[in-house]
Design an enzyme around this catalytic site. Structure first.
Site, PDB file in Angstrom:
ATOM      1  N   GLU A 260       0.828  -1.206   0.000  1.00  0.00           N
ATOM      2  CA  GLU A 260       0.000   0.000   0.000  1.00  0.00           C
ATOM      3  C   GLU A 260       0.864   1.259   0.000  1.00  0.00           C
ATOM      4  O   GLU A 260       1.941   1.301   0.593  1.00  0.00           O
ATOM      5  CB  GLU A 260      -0.835  -0.045   1.279  1.00  0.00           C
TER       6      GLU A 260
ATOM      7  N   LYS B 143     -10.779   0.656  -1.191  1.00  0.00           N
ATOM      8  CA  LYS B 143     -10.720   0.389   0.244  1.00  0.00           C
ATOM      9  C   LYS B 143     -11.937   0.961   0.965  1.00  0.00           C
ATOM     10  O   LYS B 143     -12.312   2.112   0.750  1.00  0.00           O
ATOM     11  CB  LYS B 143      -9.454   1.011   0.804  1.00  0.00           C
TER      12      LYS B 143
ATOM     13  N   CYS C 190      -4.726  -3.321   4.039  1.00  0.00           N
ATOM     14  CA  CYS C 190      -4.301  -2.945   5.393  1.00  0.00           C
ATOM     15  C   CYS C 190      -5.312  -3.097   6.529  1.00  0.00           C
ATOM     16  O   CYS C 190      -5.542  -4.177   7.024  1.00  0.00           O
ATOM     17  CB  CYS C 190      -3.774  -1.518   5.375  1.00  0.00           C
TER      18      CYS C 190
END
Ligand SMILES: *[C@@H]1O[C@H](CO)[C@@H](O)[C@H](O)[C@H]1NC(C)=O
Ligand SMILES: *[C@@H]1O[C@H](CO)[C@@H](O)[C@H](O)[C@H]1NC(C)=O
Ligand SMILES: *[C@H]1O[C@H](CO)[C@@H](O)[C@H](O)[C@H]1NC(C)=O
Length: 547
Positions: free
Chosen positions: A79, A175, A207
Site C-alpha cells: 500500500e 478500500k 491494510c
C-alpha cells in the site's frame, strides 16, 4: 530504428533465457504456484510528486524483472508506495477488460505509471497487484451513490489494481475501512475476487481491513475464498498485533493462504511482509528494522483442494542467526493491556504452575513448566530478562474514532518488570536478553462463546518479532455448539517468547458505543508520506511527532 532493434533483441534474449532455464508459468494442473510479495521502502524526502512516482515506478519494474522474481506467477506490491493524492489516475473497470499498455501511443485517460506497470506485467508475464490513489468522475457512479459529490466532481479512492499476464486490469478494489485518510469510500463495500490461469481464485483487500469483518472475514466466511492478497502499510502494536504476527495468526485462524506485502518504513513502525499457508504456517516472512528495504520475497505456495492444502510443505524455520531482538521498529502498545485481569507468573528454572483466570464470561487456564536455559539474545552492554504475566480480557478496543472490535484474549506476555504498565514494552537495544528459564511446557486453554462473526486465532510472538511455526506450537479449536474450546500448546521448549496465547476477534459484536476512550490512534494506515511536497496537514504534524 536502433532503439526498436535493441528492444526486440532484449526481449528475444529474455525469451531464450526463460527457455534455457526451463522457467514456466504454473498452470491449473500444478500443485503449487509461485508468489512474490514485495516489502517496499517509499521515497519521500525532497522530491516532487512527479519525481517520486517516476522513482517508485522504476523501482517496481526493476523488481518485476529481477532474477529473484523470474519464477513468480503473481507479485504483490504494498500500500501507499507508488503515487499519491496529488497525481491520481483513472483505473478501468474490470468489465472493460482494458490493457492500459496497449493504449501507450494514444492519448489515454490513464496516467503513464498505470500504463508502464501494465506493460511491466505484460513483458514479464505475471499477475501484478499494486495499490494506488484512484480518481473517478462522480457522474460514473451517480446512479448507485446518492451522496453529494465533491466540488471537483471527483471521487478519490485508495485502490488495489490487479493486472493479468497480458497487462489487462482484471480486478479493482476500493478500500472501505479508511483510516484518517482523505479518501472516498464506495457506497457499498466491494468484494474483489479474481481467477487466474493457474487455477487459483483470489480475493484482495487493504491494510486496516484485516481487523474488520467486511470485507476481509466475509470473503473467507461467506464467499469461501481460500487465497487472500493483502497490501498494507501497517503499524505494529505489541504484544498481539505486530505485522507478521497478525498476518500469520489471521491466515492460520482462517486456514487460508495469505500473500501480504508491506510498506517498509520501520522508523515510523511500518514493516512486515510474508506468504502464509494457513495452518502450515509461514512459507516466508520478514520484519525489517532500521532503514527498511526494497525486496521481493518468493515462495512456492501449495494450492488448496477443498478445505485442505495440497501437499503440505514443511515451512523453512528461520535460522538461529535471525533470532535477534528486533531493533529499529517504532512500536505501539495495546492500550487495553492495563485493563486485563492478569497475574504475574512467579517462575524460576524448575517451576510447575497452573493458573485459572476469568474476565466476565471468559475463563482460561494456563499450565506451565520451566527448565534451565543457557541461551542469550543480542550483544548489548547490559543484561536483563523479561517477566511474564498471564492475562485474560474481554471487551472493546478502539483503532480510531468510531472504529473498534470486540475482542477476547487469553495469553501470556512479556513485561520488563513486575508492573502491569511495563507489559508490552521492550528492553532498550543495548540490552542482552538473558532468560532465567525456558518454558518446556506451556499450554493455554479457553472457552469462547460462539457468535456469528468470530475469528479465533493462535497468537505468538518471539523476540525477533516472528510467530512460532506449526513445528513449535500446536493449535486446536473444537466447536461445542454454544462455545469453542481453544487450546494452544508449545511443542518444543522456548525461552524467547514475547507473547503466546489465544486471540479472538468478535468484530463489532455489540453495536453499542465503545466502552473505553474512543480516539486512540492505534493503527495508522496510509500516512502522508510525501513530506516535503505538501506538508500542511494535521495528520502530517501528528506523524511528524512520532519520528
Ligand atoms: C508505441 O510506439 C513505439 C515507438 O514509437 C513503439 O516502439 C511501440 O511498440 C508502440 N507501442 C504500441 C503498444 O503500439
Ligand atoms: C468524497 O470526498 C469529498 C472530500 O472529502 C467529499 O466532499 C465528498 O462528499 C465525498 N463523496 C462521496 C460520494 O462521499
Ligand atoms: C494506497 O493506499 C494509501 C492509503 O491507505 C493511499 O493513501 C495511497 O495513495 C494509495 N496508493 C498509493 C500508491 O500511494
Amino acid at each position: 530504428m536502433r532503439p526498436l532493434y535493441a528492444n526486440i533483441f532484449l526481449s528475444c534474449l529474455l525469451g531464450v533465457a526463460l527457455q534455457a532455464f526451463g522457467i514456466q508459468a504454473s498452470d491449473i494442473k500444478d500443485s503449487h504456484f509461485v508468489a512474490g510479495v514485495v516489502e517496499f521502502r517509499p521515497d519521500f524526502i525532497g522530491l516532487t510528486t512527479e519525481q517520486l512516482i517516476a522513482k517508485h515506478t522504476d523501482a517496481y519494474i526493476e523488481i518485476l524483472s529481477s532474477p529473484e522474481a523470474l519464477e513468480t506467477d503473481i507479485v504483490v506490491f504494498p500500500e501507499s508506495t507508488l503515487n499519491n493524492e496529488f497525481d491520481t489516475t483513472y483505473v478501468p473497470a474490470p468489465e472493460e477488460a482494458v490493457i492500459p499498455c496497449l493504449l501507450a501511443n494514444q492519448s489515454s485517460r490513464y496516467e503513464h505509471y498505470l500504463i508502464t506497470l501494465s506493460c511491466a506485467a505484460r513483458d514479464n508475464r505475471k499477475y501484478v497487484i499494486i495499490n494506488l490513489t484512484e480518481k473517478e468522475n462522480c457522474a460514473a457512479n451517480a446512479a448507485i451513490d446518492p451522496r453529494p459529490c465533491a466540488t471537483d466532481d471527483l471521487n478519490i479512492y485508495n485502490t488495489n489494481v490487479v493486472f493479468d499476464r497480458e497487462g489487462r486490469v482484471i480486478s479493482r478494489y476500493r478500500k472501505v475501512n479508511i483510516y484518517v485518510e482523505r479518501k472516498n469510500t464506495t457506497y457499498q463495500p466491494e468484494f474483489a475476487i479474481f481467477d487466474t490461469d493457474f487455477g487459483v481464485r483470489f480475493a484482495h483487500f487493504i491494510c486496516f481491513d484485516l481487523l474488520f469483518y467486511t470485507p476481509a472475514e466475509e470473503l473467507v466466511a461467506k464467499y469461501g475464498i481460500r487465497n487472500i492478497i493483502f497490501t498494507s502499510m501497517f503499524y505494529s502494536e505489541t504484544p498481539f498485533l505486530t505485522a507478521v504476527q497478525l498476518q500469520q495468526s489471521w491466515a492460520w485462524g482462517n486456514n487460508v493462504t495469505l500473500l501480504a506485502a508491506g510498506a517498509s518504513y520501520p522508523q515510523s513502525g511500518a514493516t512486515g511482509s510474508g506468504i502464509y499457508a494457513g495452518s502450515s504456517g509461514s512459507l516466508v516472512s520478514t520484519m525489517i528494522g532500521n532503514k527498511g528495504v526494497r525486496q521481493i520475497y518468493v515462495a512456492k505456495v501449495p494450492k488448496f483442494a477443498g478445505k485442505s492444502i495440497l501437499h503440505t510443505t514443511t515451512p523453512k524455520t528461520r535460522t538461529a542467526a535471525t533470532a535477534q531482538p528486533q531493533t529499529g521498529i517504532r512500536l505501539l502498545r495495546d492500550p487495553q493491556l492495563n485493563n486485563f485481569n492478569s497475574q504475574l507468573l512467579q517462575l524460576n528454572s524448575s517451576s510447575v504452575i497452573s493458573v485459572e483466570l476469568c474476565d466476565e464470561t471468559l475463563c482460561c487456564s494456563l499450565i506451565a513448566e520451566t527448565t534451565t536455559t543457557e541461551n542469550y539474545y543480542g550483544n548489548g552492554t547490559i543484561s536483563d530478562a523479561y517477566q511474564y504475566r498471564f492475562g485474560v480480557f474481554t471487551g472493546q478496543r478502539s483503532y480510531q474514532k468510531e472504529q473498534y472490535s470486540d475482542v477476547a484474549i487469553c495469553a501470556i506476555y512479556a513485561c520488563t518488570d513486575d508492573t502491569v504498565s511495563s507489559c508490552g514494552l521492550l528492553f532498550p537495544t543495548n540490552t542482552t536478553i538473558m532468560p532465567k528459564f525456558a518454558f518446556k511446557r506451556l499450554q493455554i486453554e479457553g472457552s469462547f462463546q460462539s457468535s456469528e462473526r468470530l475469528l479465533i486465532m493462535p497468537n505468538t510472538l518471539d523476540l525477533s518479532f516472528y510467530s512460532l511455526q506449526p513445528a513449535q506450537v500446536a493449535w486446536n479449536l473444537a466447536d461445542k455448539g454454544k462455545s469453542y474450546e481453544a487450546a494452544i500448546e508449545l511443542k518444543a521448549s522456548a525461552d524467547n517468547l514475547l507473547a503466546f496465547g489465544i486471540y479472538a476477534n468478535y468484530y463489532d459484536n455489540s453495536s453499542s458505543a465503545p466502552k473505553y476512550g474512543s480516539s486512540m490512534l492505534i493503527l495508522l494506515s496510509s500516512v502522508l508520506l510525501w513530506i516535503g511536497t505538501y506538508a500542511i496537514d494535521l495528520l502530517y504534524i501528528r506523524i511528524y511527532n512520532y519520528f
